[in-house]
Design an enzyme around this catalytic site. Structure first.
Site, short mmCIF file in Angstrom:
data_model
loop_
_atom_site.label_atom_id
_atom_site.label_comp_id
_atom_site.label_asym_id
_atom_site.label_seq_id
_atom_site.Cartn_x
_atom_site.Cartn_y
_atom_site.Cartn_z
N GLU A 155 0.81 -1.22 0.00
CA GLU A 155 0.00 0.00 0.00
C GLU A 155 0.85 1.27 0.00
O GLU A 155 0.84 2.04 0.98
CB GLU A 155 -0.96 0.01 1.19
CG GLU A 155 -2.02 -1.06 1.11
CD GLU A 155 -3.10 -0.91 2.17
OE1 GLU A 155 -2.89 -0.22 3.17
OE2 GLU A 155 -4.18 -1.50 1.97
N GLU A 311 -6.81 -7.83 -0.39
CA GLU A 311 -7.14 -7.69 1.03
C GLU A 311 -8.57 -7.24 1.18
O GLU A 311 -9.04 -6.34 0.47
CB GLU A 311 -6.29 -6.61 1.69
CG GLU A 311 -4.89 -6.97 2.07
CD GLU A 311 -4.23 -5.82 2.83
OE1 GLU A 311 -4.92 -5.06 3.55
OE2 GLU A 311 -3.02 -5.67 2.68
N TRP A 319 -9.65 -0.24 12.73
CA TRP A 319 -9.12 1.13 12.64
C TRP A 319 -10.20 2.20 12.50
O TRP A 319 -9.87 3.36 12.34
CB TRP A 319 -8.10 1.23 11.51
CG TRP A 319 -8.44 0.44 10.28
CD1 TRP A 319 -7.98 -0.81 9.95
CD2 TRP A 319 -9.32 0.82 9.21
NE1 TRP A 319 -8.51 -1.23 8.75
CE2 TRP A 319 -9.33 -0.25 8.28
CE3 TRP A 319 -10.11 1.95 8.95
CZ2 TRP A 319 -10.10 -0.21 7.10
CZ3 TRP A 319 -10.86 1.98 7.78
CH2 TRP A 319 -10.85 0.91 6.87
C1 GAL Z 1 -4.40 -2.56 5.08
C2 GAL Z 1 -2.96 -3.03 5.22
C3 GAL Z 1 -2.83 -4.29 6.04
C4 GAL Z 1 -3.67 -4.18 7.28
C5 GAL Z 1 -5.10 -3.89 6.90
C6 GAL Z 1 -6.04 -3.82 8.08
O1 GAL Z 1 -4.45 -1.21 4.79
O2 GAL Z 1 -2.39 -3.26 3.95
O3 GAL Z 1 -1.49 -4.51 6.35
O4 GAL Z 1 -3.16 -3.15 8.08
O5 GAL Z 1 -5.15 -2.65 6.23
O6 GAL Z 1 -7.35 -3.50 7.68
#
Ligand code: GAL
Ligand code: ZN
Length: 670
Positions: A155, A311, A319
C-alpha cells in the site's frame, strides 16, 4: 499474464487466501497453519509483508531459513505464495543508524519509529536498502516453484504520502528542473508575479510546507504530481529487480481503491496485474455502491483485465472509531461482488488473527477462538464455494458508458481558496456512479487520454482542470455523435491551474454551447429549485452557476432565486452540461440521457439486486445476481438465461424467474 485459467497463471481458478504473517507466531503454529489452509481450500497466501526485521535482523545478517522451510511446506501442500518484498516497514537498526530516512510532515515534525511506513520516499538510504532486500529475496526465490506472484512493498502512500525533509526538497527541485527546464518557465507556470513569489533559481524553491497563508496553488499541484512520482520511482526500482531475477512471474503492488494521492493510471501501467485492498464499512448502507465503483476502477486500470482483491476483512476491521462486523452472509456477498466486477482473487487481511500489536482486534480467516467459531466455519464454507466458480476466472465485462477520471483534476479541484470548499471529487462522482449502479448500467473508468469511440456515453462529473488536448478529444467525441455529459465547475483552469479566460467552460464552450458568467455556490443547508421541460421538479444543492446558452437548449431551468429563469442543465446535440450539483437527483437527468443514447442495462433487475456479466476468453458467459437486501427478491430472467445453471447452487431449477434469498448470490453459467 492472463489466460483462461486466471490472472496468476500458476494457480488455476479463482485465488483464495490472505496475508500470512507467521513471524508473529512461534514455529509450532506454522504446521497447523498449513494444515488448516488446506482444510479451508486456500490456494494462495501473501507472505512476509512486514517481515523485514525477521529476514534481515542486522545490516549484514540474513535469515532465510524460516522462509525456505515455509515456502517448501506451502508448496508441498498446494498453497501458492504471493511473496512480498517486505519493504514497507524499515527495521529499527536501519532507522537508528539513519534517522534521516524518517519522514517529515509539512510542519517539520519528524515521524518516529514504532508504527510502520516510516520512510522518506526520496531517501537514497531507504531506497538502496529496499532494493537490496528485494534483490536478496529475488535472488533466492525468483525461480522458486511456490512463488506465483510478487507483492512489492505494501500500500504505497498508506499513512505517509509525502515527506517535507531536506532530501525530499532537493528531489523536488530535480523533478521541477526536469519538468520546466529553466527557472523562468517555472515562474511563469507558477504565476509567481503574484504575491512577490518570483524565484531567481531552483535553489530558492522549497516544498509547500506550512506557510502563513495559502500556498501557491501551482506549487501545491506540482507537489501532488511529484509525490505520486516519487513513490512510483520506489516501486519501479523494486520491480526492475524482480523483472531481472524472477522473469515470468507477475508483479503487483496492492492499491487502496480510489486513492487520491497516487495517480493509479500511471502506476497500473507498470504492474503486471492490478490488485486492490477493499474495506467497505458494514455500517454504511451505501457501502456496496462505493465498493462497486472501486472495483470498476480496478477492472478499468488495465483496460478491463481481471484484477486481484488482495485484502478485505473477513468481518470487522480495527481502525474505525466503531468497527461493525459483517453479519452472516455479508462477507460472501461482498466477496462475490468483487468477482462479479472482474476480480480473479478473493483474499483477506489476514490469515490468523494477531495476538499482539495494533491489529489484534482485526478479524481474520482464523479467529482468536480457533476453529470452533463462526468465522472459521465461514472461511471453510466459502473456500469450497469459490472452487465452483473456477470457470469464471479470466472473464471480462463490457460497458457502453465511461466515466473520465483524471488524478491531476482531482488534485487541482481540491486545492484551497476555491469558490466553495464543498466541491470534492468523490462527493461529485458518487451520485453519478450511484445512478448508474441503481439502473444496472455497466460502466468503465477511463483516463483523459483514452480512446472513447467505443462508448455511447462519456460522463465527466467534473473537469475543473482541463487540458486543451483533453478538451479536443472530448469535443471530437461529441462531434462524432457520442453523448458527452459534463458536470459543473468544469473547464476552469489549464494544467498549470491558470484560468481559461473568456468564460468557462472555456475549451468546451463551443461544444457545449454555453458560457458561465459567474459561479454561484450554495452554503450548507441551502437548495435551489429547478424544473425540467416536462415540468418535473428537482433541486440543486452545494453548487449552481449563472449559465447563459450560446447554441445550447435548456433542459432544465431555475425556478427561484437570483438565477430564476436561467438554464441549469443544457444540451447541444449530443453534448450535455449540468451547471449545478443535483446530488442523488442527478439520476433523473442521467436516466434521460442514457435513454436518449440507447444505453441498455445489463438486466432490468429489481432494486437492491446488482447484475453483471463476465465473458470468458473461451466463450462461456456468467451472469452474477447479487441481492444486497435482507429480504428475498424474485428476479425475472431474460430468455437466454432461463436454462443456464447456477454454479453456486447446482440444484436450483432454472426457469423464467429466480428467487434470491437475503444477501444471496447466483452465478448463472452458459
Ligand atoms: C491494510 C494493510 C494491512 C492491514 C489492513 C487492516 O491497509 O495493507 O497490512 O493493516 O489494512 O485492515
Ligand atoms: Zn523526505
Amino acid at each position: 499474464m492472463t489466460d483462461a485459467t486466471g490472472t496468476v497463471t500458476r494457480v488455476p481458478g479463482l485465488l483464495y487466501g490472505g496475508d500470512y504473517n507467521p513471524e508473529q507466531w512461534p514455529e509450532e503454529v506454522w504446521a497447523e497453519d498449513v494444515k488448516l489452509m488446506r482444510e479451508a481450500g486456500v490456494t494462495m497466501v501473501t507472505l512476509g509483508v512486514f517481515a523485514w526485521a525477521r529476514i534481515q535482523p542486522g545490516p549484514e545478517e540474513w535469515d532465510f531459513g524460516w522462509l525456505d522451510g515455509l515456502l517448501e511446506q506451502l508448496h508441498a501442500h498446494g498453497v501458492a505464495v504471493d511473496l512480498a518484498t517486505a519493504t514497507a516497514s524499515p527495521p529499527a537498526w536501519l532507522v537508528r543508524s539513519h534517522p534521516e530516512l524518517l519522514p517529515v510532515t509539512a510542519d517539520g515534525v519528524r515521524l518516529e519509529f514504532g508504527s510502520r511506513q516510516h520512510y522518506c520516499p526520496s531517501s537514497p538510504v531507504y531506497r538502496a536498502a529496499a532494493v537490496r532486500l528485494a534483490r536478496a529475496l529475488a535472488e533466492r526465490y525468483g525461480k522458486h516453484p511456490a512463488v506465483a506472484l510478487w507483492h512489492v512493498h505494501n500500500e504505497y502512500g498508506d499513512h505517509v504520502t509525502e515527506c517535507f525533509c531536506a532530501e525530499s526538497a532537493a528531489h523536488f527541485r530535480r523533478w521541477l528542473g526536469e519538468r520546466y527546464g529553466g527557472i523562468e518557465a517555472l515562474n511563469s507556470a507558477w504565476g509567481t508575479g503574484f504575491w512577490s513569489q518570483h524565484y531567481r533559481s531552483l535553489g530558492e524553491v522549497e516544498p509547500p510546507r506550512t506557510a502563513p497563508g495559502p500556498v501557491n496553488p501551482t506549487q501545491a499541484l506540482d507537489w501532488r504530481r511529484f509525490c505520486s512520482d516519487a513513490l512510483l520511482e520506489c516501486y519501479r526500482a523494486e520491480k526492475a529487480v524482480l523483472d531481472e531475477l524472477a522473469p515470468g512471474t507477475p508483479v503487483t503492488t496492492n492499491f487502496m481503491s480510489m486513492f487520491k494521492a497516487l495517480d493509479y493510471w500511471a502506476w497500473a501501467a507498470e504492474e503486471d496485474v492490478v490488485s486492490d485492498d477493499a474495506y467497505p464499512d458494514p455500517a454504511d448502507p451505501d457501502a456496496h455502491v462505493h465498493a462497486a465503483m472501486n472495483y470498476d476502477l480496478m477492472r478499468s486500470l488495465k483496460g478491463g483485465a481481471p484484477w486481484l482483491l488482495l485484502e478485505q476483512a473477513p468481518s470487522a476491521v480495527s481502525w474505525r472509531p466503531v468497527n461493525v462486523p459483517k453479519r452472516p452472509g455479508l462477507q460472501r456477498l461482498w466477496s462475490l461482488q468483487a468477482v462479479a466486477r472482474g476480480a480473479d482473487a478473493v483474499m483477506y487481511f489476514q490469515w490468523r488473527a494477531s495476538r499482539a500489536g495494533a491489529e489484534k482486534h482485526h478479524s481474520a480467516l482464523l479467529p482468536h477462538r480457533g476453529t470452533d467459531s463462526r468465522g472459521w466455519r465461514e472461511t471453510v464454507r466459502f473456500g469450497a464455494e469459490l472452487r465452483r466458480l473456477a470457470p469464471v476466472a479470466g472473464g471480462r465485462s463490457t460497458a457502453q458508458v465511461a466515466i473520465v477520471l483524471d488524478w491531476e483534476n482531482w488534485w487541482a479541484l481540491e486545492l484551497e481558496d476555491h469558490p466553495s470548499a464543498r466541491m470534492r471529487w468523490l462527493d461529485l462522482l458518487r451520485p453519478w456512479y450511484a445512478a448508474l449502479h441503481r439502473s444496472g448500467t455497466a460502466v468503465d473508468f477511463v483516463p483523459p487520454t483514452a480512446e472513447l469511440d467505443g462508448y455511447r456515453v462519456v460522463l465527466a462529473p467534473n473537469l475543473y482542470l482541463l487540458r486543451e488536448r483533453t478538451a479536443q478529444r472530448l469535443a471530437g467525441y461529441a462531434a462524432g455523435g457520442g453523448h458527452l455529459v459534463c458536470g459543473p465547475f468544469s473547464g476552469v483552469v489549464d494544467e498549470h491551474d491558470h484560468i481559461h479566460l473568456g468564460g468557462y467552460p472555456a475549451p468546451l464552450r463551443e461544444t457545449l454551447g454555453v458560457v458561465v458568467d459567474e459561479f454561484w455556490p450554495l452554503p450548507e443547508g441551502a437548495a435551489t429549485r429547478l424544473s425540467l421541460a416536462d415540468g418535473r421538479q428537482l433541486s440543486a444543492t452545494r453548487w449552481t452557476e449563472w449559465l447563459e446558452p450560446h447554441g445550447a437548449e435548456a433542459v432544465a431551468r431555475y425556478d427561484e432565486g437570483p438565477l430564476a429563469g436561467l438554464p441549469a442543465v443544457t444540451r447541444r446535440g449530443t453534448a450535455w452540461y449540468l451547471g449545478c450539483d443535483l446530488g442523488p437527483q442527478v439520476a433523473v437527468v442521467l436516466g434521460e440521457i442514457l435513454r436518449t443514447a440507447g444505453v441498455t442495462p445489463v438486466l432490468a433487475a429489481p432494486e437492491g439486486v446488482e447484475a453483471t456479466v463476465r465473458r470468458s476468453p473461451g466463450g462461456a458467459e456468467h451472469l452474477f445476481l447479487l441481492n444486497h437486501t435482507d429480504r428475498p427478491i424474485v428476479v425475472t430472467l431474460p430468455a437466454e438465461w432461463t436454462t443456464a445453471n447456477d454454479l453456486l447452487a447446482p440444484d436450483r431449477v432454472p426457469g423464467p424467474a429466480l428467487t434470491l434469498g437475503p444477501l444471496d448470490v447466483a452465478v448463472l453459467h452458459r
